[in-house]
Design a protein around this motif. Structure first.
Motif, PDB file in Angstrom:
ATOM      1  N   MET A 121       8.717  -1.562   6.653  1.00 44.61           N
ATOM      2  CA  MET A 121       9.207  -0.334   7.300  1.00 44.61           C
ATOM      3  C   MET A 121       9.534   0.744   6.277  1.00 44.61           C
ATOM      4  O   MET A 121      10.184   1.745   6.594  1.00 44.61           O
ATOM      5  N   ALA A 122       9.098   0.511   5.035  1.00 44.97           N
ATOM      6  CA  ALA A 122       9.177   1.524   3.980  1.00 44.97           C
ATOM      7  C   ALA A 122      10.605   1.973   3.660  1.00 44.97           C
ATOM      8  O   ALA A 122      10.854   3.152   3.400  1.00 44.97           O
ATOM      9  N   GLY A 123      11.527   1.021   3.640  1.00 48.10           N
ATOM     10  CA  GLY A 123      12.921   1.364   3.345  1.00 48.10           C
ATOM     11  C   GLY A 123      13.099   1.910   1.933  1.00 48.10           C
ATOM     12  O   GLY A 123      13.829   2.889   1.723  1.00 48.10           O
ATOM     13  N   GLY A 124      12.454   1.298   0.971  1.00 47.12           N
ATOM     14  CA  GLY A 124      12.566   1.783  -0.405  1.00 47.12           C
ATOM     15  C   GLY A 124      11.974   3.184  -0.518  1.00 47.12           C
ATOM     16  O   GLY A 124      12.530   4.065  -1.187  1.00 47.12           O
ATOM     17  N   SER A 125      10.864   3.402   0.152  1.00 46.87           N
ATOM     18  CA  SER A 125      10.234   4.732   0.145  1.00 46.87           C
ATOM     19  C   SER A 125      11.150   5.742   0.823  1.00 46.87           C
ATOM     20  O   SER A 125      11.240   6.901   0.401  1.00 46.87           O
ATOM     21  N   ALA A 126      11.819   5.316   1.886  1.00 52.88           N
ATOM     22  CA  ALA A 126      12.764   6.202   2.576  1.00 52.88           C
ATOM     23  C   ALA A 126      13.877   6.615   1.609  1.00 52.88           C
ATOM     24  O   ALA A 126      14.265   7.794   1.554  1.00 52.88           O
ATOM     25  N   SER A 198       6.032  -9.394   0.077  1.00 50.18           N
ATOM     26  CA  SER A 198       5.711  -8.424  -0.973  1.00 50.18           C
ATOM     27  C   SER A 198       4.455  -7.641  -0.588  1.00 50.18           C
ATOM     28  O   SER A 198       3.412  -8.232  -0.275  1.00 50.18           O
ATOM     29  N   THR A 199       4.560  -6.305  -0.617  1.00 46.75           N
ATOM     30  CA  THR A 199       3.427  -5.454  -0.220  1.00 46.75           C
ATOM     31  C   THR A 199       2.172  -5.757  -1.052  1.00 46.75           C
ATOM     32  O   THR A 199       1.103  -6.008  -0.475  1.00 46.75           O
ATOM     33  N   PRO A 200       2.242  -5.775  -2.411  1.00 48.12           N
ATOM     34  CA  PRO A 200       1.015  -6.085  -3.166  1.00 48.12           C
ATOM     35  C   PRO A 200       0.470  -7.468  -2.838  1.00 48.12           C
ATOM     36  O   PRO A 200      -0.752  -7.666  -2.793  1.00 48.12           O
TER      37      PRO A 200
HETATM   38  C1  LIG Z   1       1.495  -1.227   3.463  1.00 51.39           C
HETATM   39  C2  LIG Z   1       2.175   0.095   3.727  1.00 51.39           C
HETATM   40  C3  LIG Z   1       1.565   0.759   4.964  1.00 51.39           C
HETATM   41  O1  LIG Z   1       2.248   1.932   5.317  1.00 51.39           O
HETATM   42  O2  LIG Z   1       3.562   0.020   3.976  1.00 51.39           O
HETATM   43  P1  LIG Z   1       4.711  -1.116   3.701  1.00 51.39           P
HETATM   44  O3  LIG Z   1       4.299  -2.365   4.367  1.00 51.39           O
HETATM   45  O4  LIG Z   1       4.840  -1.287   2.223  1.00 51.39           O
HETATM   46  O5  LIG Z   1       5.961  -0.547   4.290  1.00 51.39           O
HETATM   47  C4  LIG Z   1       1.956   1.046   2.517  1.00 51.39           C
HETATM   48  O6  LIG Z   1       0.601   1.306   2.315  1.00 51.39           O
HETATM   49  C5  LIG Z   1       2.552   0.582   1.208  1.00 51.39           C
HETATM   50  O7  LIG Z   1       3.089   1.716   0.593  1.00 51.39           O
HETATM   51  P2  LIG Z   1       4.174   1.575  -0.605  1.00 51.39           P
HETATM   52  O8  LIG Z   1       5.109   0.447  -0.300  1.00 51.39           O
HETATM   53  O9  LIG Z   1       4.724   2.931  -0.866  1.00 51.39           O
HETATM   54  O10 LIG Z   1       3.210   1.104  -1.729  1.00 51.39           O
HETATM   55  P3  LIG Z   1       3.152   1.490  -3.285  1.00 51.39           P
HETATM   56  O11 LIG Z   1       4.513   1.308  -3.884  1.00 51.39           O
HETATM   57  O12 LIG Z   1       2.450   2.783  -3.473  1.00 51.39           O
HETATM   58  O13 LIG Z   1       2.191   0.314  -3.793  1.00 51.39           O
HETATM   59  C6  LIG Z   1       2.632  -1.010  -3.941  1.00 51.39           C
HETATM   60  C7  LIG Z   1       1.413  -1.887  -4.093  1.00 51.39           C
HETATM   61  O14 LIG Z   1       0.787  -2.060  -2.800  1.00 51.39           O
HETATM   62  C8  LIG Z   1      -0.623  -2.073  -2.929  1.00 51.39           C
HETATM   63  N1  LIG Z   1      -1.179  -0.915  -2.191  1.00 51.39           N
HETATM   64  C9  LIG Z   1      -0.367   0.063  -1.703  1.00 51.39           C
HETATM   65  C10 LIG Z   1      -0.900   1.128  -0.994  1.00 51.39           C
HETATM   66  C11 LIG Z   1      -2.310   1.174  -0.833  1.00 51.39           C
HETATM   67  N2  LIG Z   1      -2.883   2.190  -0.176  1.00 51.39           N
HETATM   68  N3  LIG Z   1      -3.105   0.194  -1.319  1.00 51.39           N
HETATM   69  C12 LIG Z   1      -2.557  -0.857  -1.990  1.00 51.39           C
HETATM   70  O15 LIG Z   1      -3.279  -1.766  -2.412  1.00 51.39           O
HETATM   71  C13 LIG Z   1      -0.932  -1.996  -4.410  1.00 51.39           C
HETATM   72  O16 LIG Z   1      -1.028  -3.321  -4.884  1.00 51.39           O
HETATM   73  C14 LIG Z   1       0.319  -1.324  -4.984  1.00 51.39           C
HETATM   74  O17 LIG Z   1       0.546  -1.656  -6.339  1.00 51.39           O
END
Ligand SMILES: C[C@@](CO)(OP(=O)(O)O)[C@H](O)COP(=O)(O)OP(=O)(O)OC[C@H]1O[C@@H](n2ccc(N)nc2=O)[C@H](O)[C@@H]1O
Ligand SMILES: Nc1ncnc2c1ncn2[C@@H]1O[C@H](COP(=O)(O)OP(=O)(O)O)[C@@H](O)[C@H]1O
Length: 347
Positions: A121-126, A198-200
């Protein structure tokens, strides 16, 4: 206790969900091209910033290094999962903005956390977006919207959307945004887990699943985004429910198979449809209306498939200054109520 100049500036910033998330192949820079529809929900973190270079004592922000602390009631999980060192996304945002402004990040940042950590939910980004807006106000920077959005995108792919809010189409890494017409409110039940993903690692799992995909058991991809945009514009929850989709869901479920039960339980409880939010493990369920969302939440919370549930709605505006803006009267007795603090400078 800290020395500070002037009162803190406080910003409220929403969580996001992805109504549609199409993930392209792995790029050479380690990212994936996305086509996503973000929607901001009324689950908020609050960011307070205060200058530290001299002056008088401020109670709301206490000691800690390098400049970040958690405010309010802090759970053990939050304490364990949120880094309070220079890797905190709020601090990284402060450093990035200070560089653009040609000054030191001589501030303390307090984070009042409600958005789940590592929940998709992108809390850190928020928190990063909230810090950018709060410091722009505290430092009275005359940055244009484009310049601020660029700083946001450098800090993280989702940070620009947290500033923007509403409903938006995201492309590139997710940082290129176009507002989506959405005058109608959608009602959601949010199922939170007691752990993060973990997102990555979830993006990596999707690459792995795709590389081992066979014609007999293909890894499906979501359809086109246009029908999703039309359903959002129409405000018809039943149309949107048929179109919710997330390419990362297969990867999140592969890493956390219990999510399958959560998704089934939400629909069994009466939701129109459910989907994993972003990289998960939070699942969100679209409901027909507000009362239906309350009923679904009550039933889901007794089903033993998640840590807790929240009823939420969207879209809501992006990051907003709610306290400490010299251009506004103070919050509290005699001042305006906290919610709905006026037009968004950056949307
Ligand atoms: C997946 C999404 C969908 O909205 O949200 P979350 O689940 O994190 O909330 C986002 O793309 C997450 O965005 P965010 O959490 O800001 O990611 P970043 O810090 O930019 O990237 C973290 C890591 O996620 C992967 N990453 C992220 C974005 C992207 N378009 N492609 C990627 O492959 C990469 O491995 C990157 O090193
Ligand atoms: N201010 C912050 N709040 C939450 N997590 C943060 C913050 N700063 C850095 N992190 C790190 O970022 C990771 C992803 O957090 P978060 O943005 O909450 O999840 P997601 O990317 O799944 O939406 C967390 O596991 C945590 O280690």
């Amino acid at each position: 206790m800290l020395s500070a100049v002037g009162p803190p500036v406080t910003v409220r910033v929403p969580a996001k969900i992805n109504l549609h998330l199409a993930v392209g192949d792995l790029r050479a820079d380690g990212y994936h091209d996305l086509v996503t529809v973000f929607q901001a929900l009324n689950l908020f973190d609050e960011i307070s910033v205060v200058s530290t270079h001299t002056g008088r004592h401020v109670d709301r922000i206490g000691p800690g290094a390098p400049g970040v602390e958690l405010l309010g009631e802090v759970t053990d999980a939050q304490r364990a999962e949120i880094p309070l060192d220079a890797s905190n996304l709020a601090w990284r945002a402060a450093v990035a903005l200070a560089e653009v402004a040609g000054r030191e990040p001589d501030v303390r940042i307090g984070i009042r956390k409600s958005i789940p950590v590592a929940g998709g939910m992108a809390g850190g980004s928020a928190d990063a977006a909230g810090t950018l807006l709060a410091l722009t106000t505290l430092w009275r920077l005359d940055l244009g919207r484009e310049a601020l959005m660029e700083v946001a995108a450098d800090v993280g792919s989702d940070v620009a959307f947290a500033l923007h809010g509403g409903t938006a189409l995201g492309t590139g890494r997710g940082e290129n945004l176009v507002p989506v017409l959405s005058r109608h409110t959608f009602h959601w039940v949010v199922a939170l887990q007691d752990h993060g993903l973990s997102t990555p690692a979830v993006f990596g799992e999707l690459d792995r699943l795709r590389s081992t995909s066979t014609p007999e058991s293909p890894v499906k991809r979501v359809g086109d985004v246009e029908p999703v945009l039309e359903a959002v514009a129409s405000g018809e929850a039943r149309s949107l429910a048929l179109l919710l989709g997330n390419d990362l869901q297969a990867a999140a479920v592969s890493m956390d198979p219990g999510l399958r039960r959560t998704l089934r339980a939400g629909v069994a409880a009466g939701a129109l449809a459910g989907v994993v939010s972003g990289s998960g493990p939070t699942c969100v369920f679209l409901c027909a209306d507000g009362p239906s969302a309350v009923r679904v939440a009550a039933e889901l919370s007794g089903a033993g498939v998640c840590r807790t549930v929240r009823v939420a709605h969207g879209p809501v505006p992006g990051a907003r200054v709610i306290d400490g803006d010299p251009a506004r009267p103070p919050r509290g007795p005699g001042g305006p109520p906290a919610p709905d603090p006026g037009p968004n400078m950056y949307a």
